[in-house]
Design a protein around this motif. Sequence first.
Motif, PDB file in Angstrom:
ATOM      1  N   ALA A 188       0.851  -1.183   0.000  1.00  0.00           N
ATOM      2  CA  ALA A 188       0.000   0.000   0.000  1.00  0.00           C
ATOM      3  C   ALA A 188       0.892   1.240   0.000  1.00  0.00           C
ATOM      4  N   PRO A 189       0.614   2.201  -0.872  1.00  0.00           N
ATOM      5  CA  PRO A 189      -0.434   2.156  -1.876  1.00  0.00           C
ATOM      6  C   PRO A 189      -0.115   1.160  -2.985  1.00  0.00           C
ATOM      7  N   THR A 190      -1.159   0.692  -3.663  1.00  0.00           N
ATOM      8  CA  THR A 190      -0.968  -0.310  -4.707  1.00  0.00           C
ATOM      9  C   THR A 190       0.044   0.183  -5.736  1.00  0.00           C
ATOM     10  N   PRO A 191       1.108  -0.587  -5.993  1.00  0.00           N
ATOM     11  CA  PRO A 191       2.144  -0.129  -6.937  1.00  0.00           C
ATOM     12  C   PRO A 191       1.621  -0.052  -8.373  1.00  0.00           C
ATOM     13  N   ARG A 192       1.692   1.141  -8.949  1.00  0.00           N
ATOM     14  CA  ARG A 192       1.483   1.340 -10.386  1.00  0.00           C
ATOM     15  C   ARG A 192       2.760   2.010 -10.880  1.00  0.00           C
ATOM     16  N   ILE A 193       3.611   1.219 -11.520  1.00  0.00           N
ATOM     17  CA  ILE A 193       4.956   1.692 -11.848  1.00  0.00           C
ATOM     18  C   ILE A 193       5.075   1.840 -13.361  1.00  0.00           C
ATOM     19  N   SER A 194       5.620   2.974 -13.768  1.00  0.00           N
ATOM     20  CA  SER A 194       5.735   3.281 -15.189  1.00  0.00           C
ATOM     21  C   SER A 194       7.030   4.028 -15.449  1.00  0.00           C
ATOM     22  N   ARG A 195       7.488   3.958 -16.686  1.00  0.00           N
ATOM     23  CA  ARG A 195       8.641   4.761 -17.108  1.00  0.00           C
ATOM     24  C   ARG A 195       8.193   6.072 -17.742  1.00  0.00           C
ATOM     25  N   LEU A 196       6.874   6.284 -17.822  1.00  0.00           N
ATOM     26  CA  LEU A 196       6.333   7.520 -18.382  1.00  0.00           C
ATOM     27  C   LEU A 196       5.449   8.216 -17.360  1.00  0.00           C
ATOM     28  N   ARG A 197       5.395   9.540 -17.455  1.00  0.00           N
ATOM     29  CA  ARG A 197       4.459  10.330 -16.683  1.00  0.00           C
ATOM     30  C   ARG A 197       3.121  10.407 -17.420  1.00  0.00           C
ATOM     31  N   ASP A 227       1.803  12.778 -18.907  1.00  0.00           N
ATOM     32  CA  ASP A 227       1.888  13.520 -20.154  1.00  0.00           C
ATOM     33  C   ASP A 227       2.786  12.837 -21.187  1.00  0.00           C
ATOM     34  N   ARG A 228       3.119  11.573 -20.927  1.00  0.00           N
ATOM     35  CA  ARG A 228       3.918  10.725 -21.823  1.00  0.00           C
ATOM     36  C   ARG A 228       5.379  11.165 -21.928  1.00  0.00           C
ATOM     37  N   THR A 229       5.825  11.972 -21.019  1.00  0.00           N
ATOM     38  CA  THR A 229       7.250  12.284 -20.939  1.00  0.00           C
ATOM     39  C   THR A 229       7.921  11.284 -20.007  1.00  0.00           C
ATOM     40  N   ALA A 230       9.240  11.143 -20.148  1.00  0.00           N
ATOM     41  CA  ALA A 230       9.974  10.157 -19.345  1.00  0.00           C
ATOM     42  C   ALA A 230       9.940  10.533 -17.866  1.00  0.00           C
ATOM     43  N   ALA A 231       9.702   9.521 -17.035  1.00  0.00           N
ATOM     44  CA  ALA A 231       9.682   9.724 -15.586  1.00  0.00           C
ATOM     45  C   ALA A 231      11.067   9.440 -15.011  1.00  0.00           C
ATOM     46  N   VAL A 268      12.141   1.064  -6.934  1.00  0.00           N
ATOM     47  CA  VAL A 268      12.420  -0.050  -7.849  1.00  0.00           C
ATOM     48  C   VAL A 268      13.741  -0.747  -7.559  1.00  0.00           C
ATOM     49  N   GLY A 269      14.499  -0.249  -6.585  1.00  0.00           N
ATOM     50  CA  GLY A 269      15.719  -0.942  -6.188  1.00  0.00           C
ATOM     51  C   GLY A 269      16.910  -0.608  -7.056  1.00  0.00           C
ATOM     52  N   PRO A 270      18.083  -1.149  -6.693  1.00  0.00           N
ATOM     53  CA  PRO A 270      19.327  -0.864  -7.427  1.00  0.00           C
ATOM     54  C   PRO A 270      19.249  -1.381  -8.858  1.00  0.00           C
ATOM     55  N   GLY A 271      19.589  -0.502  -9.805  1.00  0.00           N
ATOM     56  CA  GLY A 271      19.554  -0.888 -11.212  1.00  0.00           C
ATOM     57  C   GLY A 271      18.160  -0.908 -11.809  1.00  0.00           C
ATOM     58  N   GLY A 272      17.160  -0.525 -11.023  1.00  0.00           N
ATOM     59  CA  GLY A 272      15.789  -0.533 -11.520  1.00  0.00           C
ATOM     60  C   GLY A 272      15.484   0.654 -12.423  1.00  0.00           C
ATOM     61  N   LYS A 273      14.347   0.581 -13.100  1.00  0.00           N
ATOM     62  CA  LYS A 273      13.885   1.649 -13.977  1.00  0.00           C
ATOM     63  C   LYS A 273      12.384   1.823 -13.781  1.00  0.00           C
ATOM     64  N   GLY A 274      11.981   3.066 -13.492  1.00  0.00           N
ATOM     65  CA  GLY A 274      10.564   3.345 -13.327  1.00  0.00           C
ATOM     66  C   GLY A 274      10.287   4.121 -12.059  1.00  0.00           C
ATOM     67  N   ALA A 275       9.068   4.628 -11.948  1.00  0.00           N
ATOM     68  CA  ALA A 275       8.637   5.390 -10.779  1.00  0.00           C
ATOM     69  C   ALA A 275       7.153   5.150 -10.583  1.00  0.00           C
ATOM     70  N   MET A 276       6.661   5.476  -9.397  1.00  0.00           N
ATOM     71  CA  MET A 276       5.236   5.338  -9.122  1.00  0.00           C
ATOM     72  C   MET A 276       4.460   6.261 -10.051  1.00  0.00           C
ATOM     73  N   TYR A 277       3.486   5.695 -10.756  1.00  0.00           N
ATOM     74  CA  TYR A 277       2.696   6.497 -11.684  1.00  0.00           C
ATOM     75  C   TYR A 277       1.695   7.342 -10.906  1.00  0.00           C
ATOM     76  N   GLN A 278       1.710   8.645 -11.158  1.00  0.00           N
ATOM     77  CA  GLN A 278       0.809   9.571 -10.495  1.00  0.00           C
ATOM     78  C   GLN A 278      -0.165  10.124 -11.519  1.00  0.00           C
ATOM     79  N   ASP A 279      -1.452   9.826 -11.328  1.00  0.00           N
ATOM     80  CA  ASP A 279      -2.493  10.349 -12.197  1.00  0.00           C
ATOM     81  C   ASP A 279      -3.075  11.593 -11.545  1.00  0.00           C
ATOM     82  N   PRO A 280      -2.996  12.764 -12.191  1.00  0.00           N
ATOM     83  CA  PRO A 280      -3.528  13.981 -11.575  1.00  0.00           C
ATOM     84  C   PRO A 280      -4.992  13.866 -11.182  1.00  0.00           C
ATOM     85  N   GLU A 281      -5.788  13.111 -11.958  1.00  0.00           N
ATOM     86  CA  GLU A 281      -7.199  12.971 -11.619  1.00  0.00           C
ATOM     87  C   GLU A 281      -7.379  12.177 -10.334  1.00  0.00           C
ATOM     88  N   ASP A 282      -6.472  11.231 -10.062  1.00  0.00           N
ATOM     89  CA  ASP A 282      -6.535  10.516  -8.792  1.00  0.00           C
ATOM     90  C   ASP A 282      -6.308  11.466  -7.629  1.00  0.00           C
TER      91      ASP A 282
END
Length: 747
Positions: free
Chosen positions: A440-449, A451-455, A462-476
């Motif tokens: 919690a919170p439920t992981p929603r992980i993406s490499r894009l924000r 607005d489709r730009t790189a996050a 995501v740990g060492p060597g990982g790629k991605g970040a928690m996806y944040q939806d403005p409407e949420d």
Amino acid sequence: MATKQGVKGGAAAGKAKKAPKAGADDKREDVLQAVVLADSFQDRFLPFTLERPRCLLPLAGVPVIEHTLEFLASNGVQEVFIYCGAHSEEIETYIYDSKRWNPNSAISPFSSLEFIRVSDATSIGDFLRDLDKRGLVSGDFLLVHGDLVANVPLDDALAKHRARREANRDACMTMVLRSLGAERHRAEEASVIKPVFVVDSATGRCLQYDEIHPLQKGDNLMVDPSVFQECPDFAVRADLLDCGIDICTPEVLALWSESFDYELPRRNFLHGVLKDFELNGKMIYTEVIDGGYAARASNLAMYDCISRDMMERWTFPYVPDSNLVHGQTFRRTKEGSCLEDNAIVERGVHITKSVIGAGSTVNTGTSVSKTIIGRRCRIGKNVKITNSYIWDDVVIEDNSTITRSILASHVAVGNGCRIPEGSLLSFGVRIGDDTQLRKAPTPRISRLRHDRTAASTDDFLVGPGGKGAMYQDPEDDDDQDSDTDANPALLMKTLFYSLEGMDLSQSSISTLASDDEYDDDDDDTFAPTLGADGTMATRNRLSSFASLASDDSAAHASSVDAFHGDAVHGLVDALRADENEDFDSAKLEFMGLRLANDASDNSMRRAIAVAFVRRAAELLKPEHGGLEPTKAAERALTSKKGAVKFIKEVGVGGDKTNLQMEFALAMQKALLGVKGLESARAGALLAAMLQQMYSLDVLEEDGILAWWRDKRASENEGLTKLREKCKVLVEWLENADEEESDDDDSD
């Protein structure tokens, strides 16, 4: 000046039959056509749909739209129109690369398949209004979504629909609904929004439509009194699954065009047409199927539900080993799993009721249960995967655990990782070794924000060597704000849901269940502002005067604030009063408050805009009538004698364009501050109020167009969303003005 009758009355307007469209006579009525809505304009599958449209997401190894097109082909559809929105090029490329669906293919079951793009569409309503303008539909047609999975024959439903249409030309639509039966089915819970149909027991005609959801207070339904008068023998059906299959006549498209504020097929169109039956006279029927299978992958929970139904073969013949797509080679094992050729399963692997695609490797010691694994995946040793969906080209290293999650294509999970239930790992995400994602919170992980730009990668997540970040939806963020009602749409963005999983505070739920969302403190103490991150925030209005140095300035600020609160309350109370009462006493009280507080013209304009907006928004609520935006705006403005004159003379203050522009802007800002009103609904209400004021000669087209062009109308994201919903009205005004100019030139 543009003729005002052209936009007056919303759903009630333009009831005269339209002239035939060009080319319509050349179509044969016996040709069954279908319209596929390939874009739902919803964000329930984010972050996956940032990179791929929902209709192309894999469902048991097959893109969802394959099932939709197979359903249409099996029911004799000959001509197909696919409406594409986001990712339109990707959808078209997929169809043209298909040996079966390519319109130039010799084995295509359709005589024609066309793509239609509407670049400025923001809702399904915009799509269907555009279709009406094109005149491509000449007779009965099927309206379906691109996420439909169904094996039901429609012969009986089509025959009954045609018989009703022949008997009465006002029978314009038949909805195909699926009975869930006496036993509780997983689809009932996965749907989140439960549709409720009030149906004539004898004819199947739908008399009323409503929705209930798990976050609302109680599950009682208010039946319109007219239902009792019109049909004493009716049934209230809350045991039906809405398959999203509609058999329509061209009159359905005309109804969409006559109400520019309709956006959704059920909540807006169906609810509105049934409610305005006395005005439009159109009848909508239901056809309930008890056998067969039909459902939409309309949210992540339904995606999970349909996938499990496929593995349990409820959807036959649409099951993995039917090999729907060219090149598939699935075979069913004795244990009930489906493996494709070239799928390698080593000794010591325990597989239970799962699907594994070609080129995938599952190493020794691994357990796979009720899981669908795509092609070219590599699953390491001693991995445990349960109730999950692993798309193509995924790598999962040794000793990791995946529970009830979705891993999109090209995801990599390191050694010794733990992916908890409900996780959504979007395309190309990498989880570093020995990383345990938080539940919690439920992981929603993406490499894009959004607005489709790189996050930027969140190493802690995501740990060492990982790629991605928690996806944040403005409407949420807007939905979860402490001053915003809990929104059931949040439930639809999770793979499975529960109220506990929503992490909602008791206060937010009680706000949703309150007797009056538009309580007396909405606009008197707090004003809406837009935070740095684009989300809605609140602040005390008195703080805006904190920088004023003198006591006189502070006193003036307090006086202005007191005037606003008293004025808004007085006007709203007057608008709520019995319809026999005129507006004169409210006007006298308002002007007395203005003199007592020395309120400026701007303060008066703002108070009047807030009061009428609040009353119109209140009328949208079921307990106050549940009106559509067009009707709510009309009643708020015209139900009291003298109210329109009061707005024009006091609120607007004259015929000058700049005054009309300022009042339109004041209404827009007032709607942004209405508590619990989602932006799409607020925008539709703004458009309806501008339309009504134009029809009532309160605002002229020059004033509305000046507001549209003013930078303040789009100075932040919230105002921009409301403004965009008025685009249809503005375009009509601009076109009408151009036509008038052309007529003057020719004269």
